[in-house]
Design a protein around this motif. Structure first.
Motif, PDB file in Angstrom:
ATOM      1  N   THR A  80       6.785  70.821 110.731  1.00  0.00           N
ATOM      2  CA  THR A  80       5.996  71.742 109.673  1.00  0.00           C
ATOM      3  C   THR A  80       5.536  71.009 108.765  1.00  0.00           C
ATOM      4  OG1 THR A  80       7.715  73.683 110.313  1.00  0.00           O
ATOM      5  CG2 THR A  80       6.538  73.560 107.996  1.00  0.00           C
ATOM      6  N   LEU A  81       4.215  71.228 108.450  1.00  0.00           N
ATOM      7  CA  LEU A  81       3.576  70.594 107.255  1.00  0.00           C
ATOM      8  C   LEU A  81       3.331  71.445 106.112  1.00  0.00           C
ATOM      9  CD1 LEU A  81       2.072  67.789 106.476  1.00  0.00           C
ATOM     10  CD2 LEU A  81      -0.116  69.062 107.306  1.00  0.00           C
ATOM     11  N   GLN A  82       4.014  70.994 105.073  1.00  0.00           N
ATOM     12  CA  GLN A  82       3.922  71.993 103.690  1.00  0.00           C
ATOM     13  C   GLN A  82       3.245  70.993 102.956  1.00  0.00           C
ATOM     14  OE1 GLN A  82       5.554  74.715 102.611  1.00  0.00           O
ATOM     15  NE2 GLN A  82       4.117  74.382 100.927  1.00  0.00           N
ATOM     16  N   MET A  83       2.071  71.801 102.744  1.00  0.00           N
ATOM     17  CA  MET A  83       0.808  71.206 101.787  1.00  0.00           C
ATOM     18  C   MET A  83       0.795  71.872 100.394  1.00  0.00           C
ATOM     19  SD  MET A  83      -2.121  71.040 104.626  1.00  0.00           S
ATOM     20  CE  MET A  83      -2.332  72.664 104.770  1.00  0.00           C
ATOM     21  N   ASN A  84       0.979  70.865  99.485  1.00  0.00           N
ATOM     22  CA  ASN A  84       0.838  71.585  98.153  1.00  0.00           C
ATOM     23  C   ASN A  84      -0.080  70.652  97.160  1.00  0.00           C
ATOM     24  OD1 ASN A  84       3.630  72.907  98.820  1.00  0.00           O
ATOM     25  ND2 ASN A  84       4.761  71.183  98.125  1.00  0.00           N
ATOM     26  N   SER A  85      -0.388  71.303  96.032  1.00  0.00           N
ATOM     27  CA  SER A  85      -1.404  71.008  95.322  1.00  0.00           C
ATOM     28  C   SER A  85      -2.836  70.485  96.096  1.00  0.00           C
ATOM     29  CB  SER A  85      -0.793  69.473  94.650  1.00  0.00           C
ATOM     30  OG  SER A  85       0.463  69.540  93.895  1.00  0.00           O
ATOM     31  N   LEU A  86      -2.804  71.365  96.871  1.00  0.00           N
ATOM     32  CA  LEU A  86      -4.206  71.279  97.622  1.00  0.00           C
ATOM     33  C   LEU A  86      -5.772  71.128  97.035  1.00  0.00           C
ATOM     34  CD1 LEU A  86      -3.157  74.028 100.370  1.00  0.00           C
ATOM     35  CD2 LEU A  86      -3.800  71.630 100.856  1.00  0.00           C
ATOM     36  N   LYS A  87      -6.352  70.336  97.380  1.00  0.00           N
ATOM     37  CA  LYS A  87      -7.602  70.028  96.842  1.00  0.00           C
ATOM     38  C   LYS A  87      -8.637  70.311  97.832  1.00  0.00           C
ATOM     39  CE  LYS A  87      -5.596  65.649  95.111  1.00  0.00           C
ATOM     40  NZ  LYS A  87      -5.896  64.102  95.040  1.00  0.00           N
ATOM     41  N   THR A  88     -10.037  70.601  97.273  1.00  0.00           N
ATOM     42  CA  THR A  88     -11.247  71.166  98.146  1.00  0.00           C
ATOM     43  C   THR A  88     -11.263  70.159  99.209  1.00  0.00           C
ATOM     44  OG1 THR A  88     -12.505  70.083  96.561  1.00  0.00           O
ATOM     45  CG2 THR A  88     -12.230  72.329  96.345  1.00  0.00           C
ATOM     46  N   GLU A  89     -10.967  68.900  99.088  1.00  0.00           N
ATOM     47  CA  GLU A  89     -11.409  67.980 100.332  1.00  0.00           C
ATOM     48  C   GLU A  89     -10.248  68.171 101.291  1.00  0.00           C
ATOM     49  OE1 GLU A  89     -11.141  67.137  96.840  1.00  0.00           O
ATOM     50  OE2 GLU A  89     -10.254  65.382  96.368  1.00  0.00           O
ATOM     51  N   ASP A  90      -9.188  68.874 101.189  1.00  0.00           N
ATOM     52  CA  ASP A  90      -8.279  69.279 101.956  1.00  0.00           C
ATOM     53  C   ASP A  90      -8.696  70.044 103.112  1.00  0.00           C
ATOM     54  OD1 ASP A  90      -5.657  68.641  99.709  1.00  0.00           O
ATOM     55  OD2 ASP A  90      -6.394  67.248 101.196  1.00  0.00           O
ATOM     56  N   SER A  91      -9.802  70.791 102.609  1.00  0.00           N
ATOM     57  CA  SER A  91     -10.530  71.772 103.627  1.00  0.00           C
ATOM     58  C   SER A  91     -10.827  71.374 104.723  1.00  0.00           C
ATOM     59  CB  SER A  91     -11.869  72.446 102.873  1.00  0.00           C
ATOM     60  OG  SER A  91     -11.279  73.276 101.976  1.00  0.00           O
ATOM     61  N   GLY A  92     -10.755  71.958 106.055  1.00  0.00           N
ATOM     62  CA  GLY A  92     -11.223  71.797 107.403  1.00  0.00           C
ATOM     63  C   GLY A  92     -10.217  72.174 108.539  1.00  0.00           C
ATOM     64  N   MET A  93     -10.476  71.818 109.703  1.00  0.00           N
ATOM     65  CA  MET A  93      -9.514  72.156 110.900  1.00  0.00           C
ATOM     66  C   MET A  93      -8.444  70.933 110.936  1.00  0.00           C
ATOM     67  SD  MET A  93     -10.697  74.702 112.356  1.00  0.00           S
ATOM     68  CE  MET A  93     -10.009  74.570 113.965  1.00  0.00           C
ATOM     69  N   TYR A  94      -7.337  71.736 111.079  1.00  0.00           N
ATOM     70  CA  TYR A  94      -6.105  70.835 111.396  1.00  0.00           C
ATOM     71  C   TYR A  94      -5.702  71.059 112.712  1.00  0.00           C
ATOM     72  CZ  TYR A  94      -5.871  69.696 106.427  1.00  0.00           C
ATOM     73  OH  TYR A  94      -6.172  69.332 105.164  1.00  0.00           O
ATOM     74  N   PHE A  95      -5.556  69.902 113.426  1.00  0.00           N
ATOM     75  CA  PHE A  95      -5.318  70.037 114.671  1.00  0.00           C
ATOM     76  C   PHE A  95      -3.656  69.124 114.947  1.00  0.00           C
ATOM     77  CE2 PHE A  95      -8.853  71.250 116.611  1.00  0.00           C
ATOM     78  CZ  PHE A  95     -10.051  70.816 115.745  1.00  0.00           C
ATOM     79  N   CYS A  96      -2.970  69.841 115.833  1.00  0.00           N
ATOM     80  CA  CYS A  96      -1.538  69.276 115.981  1.00  0.00           C
ATOM     81  C   CYS A  96      -1.766  68.583 117.347  1.00  0.00           C
ATOM     82  CB  CYS A  96      -0.619  70.181 116.238  1.00  0.00           C
ATOM     83  SG  CYS A  96       1.041  69.694 116.816  1.00  0.00           S
ATOM     84  N   ALA A  97      -1.148  67.182 117.382  1.00  0.00           N
ATOM     85  CA  ALA A  97      -1.415  66.284 118.457  1.00  0.00           C
ATOM     86  C   ALA A  97       0.089  65.852 119.029  1.00  0.00           C
ATOM     87  CB  ALA A  97      -2.331  65.218 118.286  1.00  0.00           C
ATOM     88  N   TYR A  98       0.182  65.738 120.196  1.00  0.00           N
ATOM     89  CA  TYR A  98       1.300  65.522 120.889  1.00  0.00           C
ATOM     90  C   TYR A  98       1.087  64.031 121.676  1.00  0.00           C
ATOM     91  CZ  TYR A  98       5.224  65.390 124.458  1.00  0.00           C
ATOM     92  OH  TYR A  98       6.300  65.046 125.393  1.00  0.00           O
ATOM     93  N   ASP A  99       2.106  62.882 121.512  1.00  0.00           N
ATOM     94  CA  ASP A  99       2.056  61.822 122.287  1.00  0.00           C
ATOM     95  C   ASP A  99       3.467  61.676 122.819  1.00  0.00           C
ATOM     96  OD1 ASP A  99       0.661  58.654 121.318  1.00  0.00           O
ATOM     97  OD2 ASP A  99       1.617  59.174 123.229  1.00  0.00           O
ATOM     98  N   PHE A 100       3.687  61.181 124.169  1.00  0.00           N
ATOM     99  CA  PHE A 100       4.895  60.862 124.653  1.00  0.00           C
ATOM    100  C   PHE A 100       5.517  59.670 124.055  1.00  0.00           C
ATOM    101  CE2 PHE A 100       5.372  63.685 128.164  1.00  0.00           C
ATOM    102  CZ  PHE A 100       4.177  64.223 128.615  1.00  0.00           C
ATOM    103  N   GLU A 101       4.593  58.633 123.479  1.00  0.00           N
ATOM    104  CA  GLU A 101       5.285  57.433 122.743  1.00  0.00           C
ATOM    105  C   GLU A 101       5.584  57.858 121.431  1.00  0.00           C
ATOM    106  OE1 GLU A 101       4.729  55.347 126.284  1.00  0.00           O
ATOM    107  OE2 GLU A 101       5.737  54.638 124.073  1.00  0.00           O
ATOM    108  N   LEU A 102       6.347  57.013 120.832  1.00  0.00           N
ATOM    109  CA  LEU A 102       6.948  57.573 119.481  1.00  0.00           C
ATOM    110  C   LEU A 102       5.763  57.241 118.357  1.00  0.00           C
ATOM    111  CD1 LEU A 102      10.613  56.243 119.389  1.00  0.00           C
ATOM    112  CD2 LEU A 102       9.669  58.499 120.061  1.00  0.00           C
ATOM    113  N   CYS A 103       5.688  58.122 117.517  1.00  0.00           N
ATOM    114  CA  CYS A 103       4.870  57.561 116.165  1.00  0.00           C
ATOM    115  C   CYS A 103       5.141  56.168 115.784  1.00  0.00           C
ATOM    116  CB  CYS A 103       4.917  58.497 115.052  1.00  0.00           C
ATOM    117  SG  CYS A 103       4.687  60.412 115.354  1.00  0.00           S
TER     118      CYS A 103
END
Length: 126
Positions: A80-103
């Protein structure tokens, strides 16, 4: 095959908050990386935050530290991504991505990810 279901997003005024969730299913590993990327038209995908599901590590891009919080639900195979104090530059598409390797230190490198969600739109107005 791994499937990613993204929920959340929407429209909010600057200074407001939104929550994004991403749940993985299918042939997932016991521990893996899920991350959120942000993209605006004409630009590449930029890593926002990531977490090792099945673990405890969390990662943030510098420009969201102190504003965004990522958390993992290991039992539900989700972040879950909790986004607070959002700015106009935060606008856009947000994509979730999966990797078998650890972050890890290169978690923002989008080419390393194996599966992507369809994306969800975030619009922050002034």
């Amino acid at each position: 095959q791994v499937y990613l279901v993204e929920t959340g997003g929407g429209s909010v005024q600057a200074g407001g908050s939104l929550t994004l969730s991403c749940r993985a299913s299918g042939h997932t590993a016991a521990i893996y990386c899920l991350a959120w990327f942000h993209q605006v038209p004409g630009k590449g995908r930029e890593g926002v935050a990531g977490a090792n599901v099945g673990g405890t590590s969390r990662f943030y891009a510098d420009h969201v530290k102190g504003r965004f919080t990522v958390s993992q639900d290991n039992a539900d195979q989700a972040i879950t991504l909790q986004m607070n104090s959002l700015k106009t530059e935060d606008s856009g598409m947000y994509f979730c991505a999966y990797d078998f390797e650890l972050c890890g230190v290169d978690w923002t490198r989008d080419q390393r990810y194996d599966y992507w969600g369809q994306g969800t739109q975030v619009t922050v107005s002034s």
